[in-house]
Structure formats: structure tokens, C-alpha cells
Design an enzyme around this catalytic site. Structure first.
Site, PDB file in Angstrom:
ATOM      1  N   ASP A  43      -7.871   8.080   6.534  1.00 20.73           N
ATOM      2  CA  ASP A  43      -8.492   7.112   7.127  1.00 20.73           C
ATOM      3  C   ASP A  43      -7.857   5.470   7.003  1.00 20.73           C
ATOM      4  O   ASP A  43      -8.147   4.727   7.873  1.00 20.73           O
ATOM      5  CB  ASP A  43      -9.921   6.613   6.491  1.00 20.73           C
ATOM      6  CG  ASP A  43      -9.886   6.344   4.894  1.00 20.73           C
ATOM      7  OD1 ASP A  43      -8.874   6.421   4.293  1.00 20.73           O
ATOM      8  OD2 ASP A  43     -11.058   6.137   4.422  1.00 20.73           O
ATOM      9  N   SER A  44      -6.607   5.742   6.424  1.00 17.99           N
ATOM     10  CA  SER A  44      -5.425   4.795   6.468  1.00 17.99           C
ATOM     11  C   SER A  44      -5.141   4.488   7.877  1.00 17.99           C
ATOM     12  O   SER A  44      -4.468   3.366   8.443  1.00 17.99           O
ATOM     13  CB  SER A  44      -4.178   5.049   5.887  1.00 17.99           C
ATOM     14  OG  SER A  44      -3.734   6.393   6.062  1.00 17.99           O
ATOM     15  N   ASP A  82      -9.723  13.258   6.493  1.00 15.40           N
ATOM     16  CA  ASP A  82     -10.436  12.424   5.284  1.00 15.40           C
ATOM     17  C   ASP A  82     -11.902  12.323   5.767  1.00 15.40           C
ATOM     18  O   ASP A  82     -12.072  12.225   6.959  1.00 15.40           O
ATOM     19  CB  ASP A  82      -9.586  11.157   5.612  1.00 15.40           C
ATOM     20  CG  ASP A  82      -9.461  10.441   4.212  1.00 15.40           C
ATOM     21  OD1 ASP A  82     -10.031  10.798   3.151  1.00 15.40           O
ATOM     22  OD2 ASP A  82      -8.849   9.439   4.250  1.00 15.40           O
ATOM     23  N   LYS A 112     -10.606  15.706   2.694  1.00 19.61           N
ATOM     24  CA  LYS A 112     -10.271  14.960   1.364  1.00 19.61           C
ATOM     25  C   LYS A 112     -11.598  14.126   1.226  1.00 19.61           C
ATOM     26  O   LYS A 112     -11.910  13.645   2.241  1.00 19.61           O
ATOM     27  CB  LYS A 112      -9.099  14.072   1.574  1.00 19.61           C
ATOM     28  CG  LYS A 112      -8.851  13.195   0.420  1.00 19.61           C
ATOM     29  CD  LYS A 112      -7.447  12.515   0.513  1.00 19.61           C
ATOM     30  CE  LYS A 112      -7.305  11.243   1.490  1.00 19.61           C
ATOM     31  NZ  LYS A 112      -8.264  10.055   0.906  1.00 19.61           N
ATOM     32  N   GLU A 114     -12.904  10.985  -1.266  1.00 20.03           N
ATOM     33  CA  GLU A 114     -12.532   9.968  -2.210  1.00 20.03           C
ATOM     34  C   GLU A 114     -13.846   9.992  -3.365  1.00 20.03           C
ATOM     35  O   GLU A 114     -15.188   9.955  -2.944  1.00 20.03           O
ATOM     36  CB  GLU A 114     -12.727   8.472  -1.755  1.00 20.03           C
ATOM     37  CG  GLU A 114     -11.502   8.161  -1.091  1.00 20.03           C
ATOM     38  CD  GLU A 114     -11.412   6.808  -0.567  1.00 20.03           C
ATOM     39  OE1 GLU A 114     -12.362   6.049  -1.053  1.00 20.03           O
ATOM     40  OE2 GLU A 114     -10.529   6.489   0.091  1.00 20.03           O
ATOM     41  N   GLU A 181      -4.254   7.878  -6.362  1.00 24.84           N
ATOM     42  CA  GLU A 181      -3.974   6.757  -5.642  1.00 24.84           C
ATOM     43  C   GLU A 181      -3.684   5.640  -6.688  1.00 24.84           C
ATOM     44  O   GLU A 181      -4.665   5.363  -7.189  1.00 24.84           O
ATOM     45  CB  GLU A 181      -4.607   6.284  -4.648  1.00 24.84           C
ATOM     46  CG  GLU A 181      -4.163   5.082  -3.927  1.00 24.84           C
ATOM     47  CD  GLU A 181      -4.555   4.830  -2.632  1.00 24.84           C
ATOM     48  OE1 GLU A 181      -5.594   5.594  -2.103  1.00 24.84           O
ATOM     49  OE2 GLU A 181      -4.515   3.929  -1.911  1.00 24.84           O
TER      50      GLU A 181
HETATM   51  O1  KIV Z   1      -6.058   7.523   4.105  1.00 20.23           O
HETATM   52  C1  KIV Z   1      -4.912   7.740   3.699  1.00 20.23           C
HETATM   53  O2  KIV Z   1      -4.074   7.662   4.099  1.00 20.23           O
HETATM   54  C2  KIV Z   1      -4.922   8.102   1.974  1.00 20.23           C
HETATM   55  C3  KIV Z   1      -3.662   7.839   1.246  1.00 20.23           C
HETATM   56  C4  KIV Z   1      -3.887   7.561  -0.038  1.00 20.23           C
HETATM   57  C5  KIV Z   1      -2.847   9.053   1.374  1.00 20.23           C
HETATM   58  O3  KIV Z   1      -6.009   8.034   1.553  1.00 20.23           O
END
Ligand code: KIV
Length: 262
Positions: A43-44, A82, A112, A114, A181
């Protein structure tokens, strides 16, 4: 050879794992050719490419759009998407539905999330349904408005203990790997050596089973944040500025396009 969650799991203690973010097909192709093990449609992408101030504004549709683009490059890297803001806090079946869309419509091979230990039961449920999960601990940028900013985690004994508990809970729920992170190096070393699954780090120092970087940081894109841990391996800002200036100049002075032959 195609990388799978098994390839990543089996690398623990044998080979350092390489991971990068990717948001488009050409980047995915080049990273895959370079042998990068994991491509994350993070999500970056919101802060690096879409002009948002935080990752909170990134939606499932944004991630789907970019995951599908990366997937069309058919990378040999494991493709991880993400789960964006708030989707891990919907009901179990709605969270599973969001993960399913990332796999069925986006082509992701894993998701992924969080998380901390409190999300372990939900993550177990999703994994049991066939969605491989990469757990993400430490700094959780989707919680930036609770945190009031970005900072390092695991500097105190209390936080270091909590982080190991989070990592273990996510491992025990079935995550194939854990990403940390901005975790202090000592806490990172402790987590890495106390997990059976690989621990990947960003801003966590060297004591990890692998590293992940945001590709636009590594390439030297212009950025609103310049994390101190990033190493830039190219200066894309300079290269693009030079090319754009040269193009503009040639159009203005009439040297591009070249004269046509009669
Ligand atoms: O969204 C992202 O790029 C991340 C980084 C910490 C790898 O979660």
C-alpha cells in the site's frame, strides 16, 4: 524457477531472502529477472506513486488494479498483495472475501496483513481457507493516525517482548513469514532467532532472514519521506529529469522529430 511460499519458508537459515515492492508490469519483469524472491504490491503505492499523504487512503480497488498489472508480467517472484486499511478489521468472512479478491481478480499468490497478536485467530481462519499470509509487525503505517507519526519500535524491553509475542502468535496462526518494519536491531535479532519461519526486515538492521525495500526508494524517485535506512542504488530522478529536459529542448528547437526524407 517460480518462487512459492514453500520456497520462502525453506530459505530460513539457508539463504537470505530478497524482496521489493512492485506496482507495475515492467518493474515486476525486471525485478523477477534479477531473481528477487518476493514482489509486494504494497500500500506504499499510495504515498510513492498515487500522491496520497498516508497509506490510509489506499483502497482495495487500488491494490487490485496494481496487483493485476504486476501479475500480467508473470514474475517468477512470489506475488504478495497488501490488504489495505481497515479490511483486516471487518468480519472474518468479509476479510476473507477481500483476500480472495486479491487472489482471484488480482492474481496474488499471498496476502500481507498489518497485524499484532490480537488478529491471530482471524489470520488462522483466512489461512485455513487457502490464503497464504505474510504477517507484518512493528511499525504499522495503517495505524499512523493512532500513532501520531512514524517511529522505531522495540527499543524498550516491554515493546521488544510484545513484538516477539506478536511474531510468534502470527507464526502459530500459520503465516509463512513475518515482515518487521522499523524494529530496533537487538529486538530484531531476538525475533529472527526465535521464529521457525523467515523474518524479513525493512529498517530493522541486518539480523533478519531477508530484506525488503520500497522500489521507488531504492531507485531514487523523488519522495516526501526519505527514510534513513534506505540505500539508493540508482538516481532515477536525475535520469528522468535529464531525459525530459532533452526531449523538451529538442521539440522546441526542431531537432525532434528529425526531418522526413522527401
Ligand atoms: O506497503 C509497503 O510497501 C510495505 C513496506 C513496509 C514493505 O508494507
Amino acid at each position: 524457477m517460480k518462487k512459492t511460499v514453500q520456497t520462502i519458508r525453506q530459505a530460513k537459515g539457508k539463504a537470505r531472502i530478497t524482496a521489493l515492492t512492485a506496482y507495475d508490469a515492467p518493474t515486476a519483469l525486471l525485478a523477477s529477472r534479477a531473481g528477487i524472491d518476493i514482489l509486494l504490491v504494497g500500500d506504499s503505492l499510495g504515498t510513492t506513486l498515487l500522491g496520497f499523504e498516508t497509506t490510509v487512503q489506499v483502497t482495495l480497488d487500488h491494490i487490485l488494479h496494481h496487483t493485476a498489472a504486476v501479475s500480467r508480467a508473470k514474475p517468477e517472484s512470489l506475488l504478495v498483495a497488501d490488504l489495505p486499511f481497515s479490511h483486516s478489521h471487518l468480519s472474518d468472512s468479509e476479510t476473507l472475501q477481500s483476500c480472495a479478491r486479491l487472489m482471484q481478480e488480482g492474481g496474488a499468490q499471498a496476502v500481507k496483513i498489518e497485524a499484532d497478536a490480537s488478529l491471530a485467530p482471524k489470520i488462522r481462519h483466512i489461512i485455513n481457507a487457502g490464503v497464504p499470509i505474510l504477517g507484518h509487525i512493528g511499525l504499522l503505517p495503517q495505524r499512523v493516525h493512532n500513532l501520531g507519526g512514524y517511529r522505531k519500535f522495540g527499543k524498550t524491553q516491554h515493546e521488544a517482548v510484545q513484538l516477539l509475542e506478536d511474531a510468534r502468535a502470527l507464526q502459530d496462526a500459520g503465516c509463512f513469514a513475518i515482515l518487521g518494519e522499523m524494529i530496533a536491531p537487538d529486538a530484531t535479532a531476538h525475533i529472527t532467532s526465535n521464529l521457525d519461519v523467515p523474518f524479513l526486515g525493512i529498517g530493522c538492521g541486518p539480523h533478519c532472514d531477508g530484506q525488503i525495500l520500497v522500489t521507488t526508494d531504492l531507485l531514487g524517485y523523488p519522495s516526501q519521506f526519505n527514510p534513513s535506512f534506505v540505500k539508493t542504488y540508482a538516481n532515477i530522478e536525475k535520469t528522468m529529469t535529464k531525459a525530459f529536459n532533452a526531449y523538451a529542448e529538442e521539440v522546441r528547437n526542431g531537432t525532434f522529430p528529425p526531418p522526413t526524407k522527401p
